[in-house]
Design an enzyme around this catalytic site. Structure first.
Site, PDB file in Angstrom:
ATOM      1  N   SER A 115      23.465 -12.809 -22.958  1.00  0.00           N
ATOM      2  CA  SER A 115      24.499 -12.030 -23.644  1.00  0.00           C
ATOM      3  C   SER A 115      23.877 -10.990 -24.574  1.00  0.00           C
ATOM      4  CB  SER A 115      25.442 -12.990 -24.383  1.00  0.00           C
ATOM      5  OG  SER A 115      26.618 -12.349 -24.793  1.00  0.00           O
TER       6      SER A 115
ATOM      7  N   ASP B  95      33.176 -14.745 -15.552  1.00  0.00           N
ATOM      8  CA  ASP B  95      32.935 -14.475 -16.971  1.00  0.00           C
ATOM      9  C   ASP B  95      34.025 -13.544 -17.480  1.00  0.00           C
ATOM     10  OD1 ASP B  95      31.985 -13.785 -19.484  1.00  0.00           O
ATOM     11  OD2 ASP B  95      29.906 -13.566 -18.826  1.00  0.00           O
TER      12      ASP B  95
ATOM     13  N   HIS C  37      30.925 -17.462 -19.007  1.00  0.00           N
ATOM     14  CA  HIS C  37      29.904 -16.845 -19.859  1.00  0.00           C
ATOM     15  C   HIS C  37      28.795 -17.806 -20.272  1.00  0.00           C
ATOM     16  CE1 HIS C  37      28.360 -13.585 -22.236  1.00  0.00           C
ATOM     17  NE2 HIS C  37      28.344 -14.327 -23.330  1.00  0.00           N
TER      18      HIS C  37
END
Length: 260
Positions: free
Chosen positions: A81, A210, A238
């Protein structure tokens, strides 16, 4: 033949080394060395958010670790991320110490534009109402750049920890901390160069399902800064380290073996 690798795991925004707790034992069980780091004001790092005023402060633990590696050791650098920005800065400073960089549903910059343009693009894919109870804090009212944000339990439940076991959601609610955004720093030109960042091999792990880094946005990132290879994990959402730890750790091992 020696197959032991050294994985260095870098968390995303608001998280810490703790978020790799399922992946670390799987990699170690396979005989690999693993280092998971807490960045500035994250996890159990003792700094408070107000003490982390720049992206340099934030990534200092990673940079210090990279500098401490023996000259002949190469690592597999993994960023999740927002951690994609962190590992990109490490790639720029220590390209010779990285066998391959793995971007896991992560921001993956190019050398053409400042990294902050990726955050701007992210918000084009992200309706405001999907942020739920996240709170952004601005340098100069709502017209200024965001300087930090906090993640609320509703956002964790409905977006970030989708498809994750309930115990991992509860862990996240307990341990997630507010974090910096560093738009000023990430908006600077020439943070990344072809000669350094550009010479490190990159693999992108695309997480299907996601709803944070949406699939279309992940594909845009891949097209914007093409890596050597793309791996896809279906129904991962995610937080793939919680939702698909076995499949994810095997993919990491496969990548490490291929990009020796």
């Amino acid at each position: 033949m020696e197959t032991k690798k050294h994985f260095v795991l870098v968390h995303g925004g608001g998280h810490g080394a703790w978020c790799w707790y399922k992946v670390i034992p799987l990699l170690k069980l396979a005989g690999h060395q693993v280092t998971a780091l807490d960045l500035g004001a994250c996890g159990v790092n003792p700094k408070q958010l107000h003490e982390v005023s720049s992206i340099s402060d934030y990534v200092q633990p990673l940079m210090e670790f990279m500098a401490s590696l023996p000259p002949d050791e190469k690592i597999i650098l993994v960023g999740h991320s927002f951690g994609g920005f962190s590992i990109s800065l490490a790639m720029e400073k220590f390209p010779e110490k990285i066998s391959v960089a793995v971007f896991v549903s992560a921001y993956m910059p190019s050398c053409r534009n400042p990294p902050a343009t990726l955050i701007e693009e992210f918000f084009k894919w992200t309706p405001v109402d999907s942020l739920y109870d996240c709170h952004a804090y601005f340098s100069n009212g709502q017209d200024g750049l965001p300087v930090s944000f906090s993640i609320g339990p509703e956002y964790l439940t409905k977006m970030l920890y989708l498809h994750c076991p309930p115990e991992d959601l509860e862990l996240g609610k307990l341990l997630v901390r507010p974090t910096g955004v560093f738009m000023d720093d990430l908006g600077k030109d020439s943070l990344l160069t072809e000669a350094k960042f550009g010479c490190v091999r990159r693999v992108y792990v695309e997480c299907e399902g996601d709803v944070v880094m949406k699939e279309g946005f992940q594909k845009w990132l891949i097209a914007n800064s093409p890596p050597e290879e793309v791996k896809v994990i279906s129904e991962a959402a995610h937080m793939v380290m919680f939702s698909k730890p076995e499949e994810f750790s095997q993919i990491l091992q496969d990548i490490a073996e291929k990009y020796n």
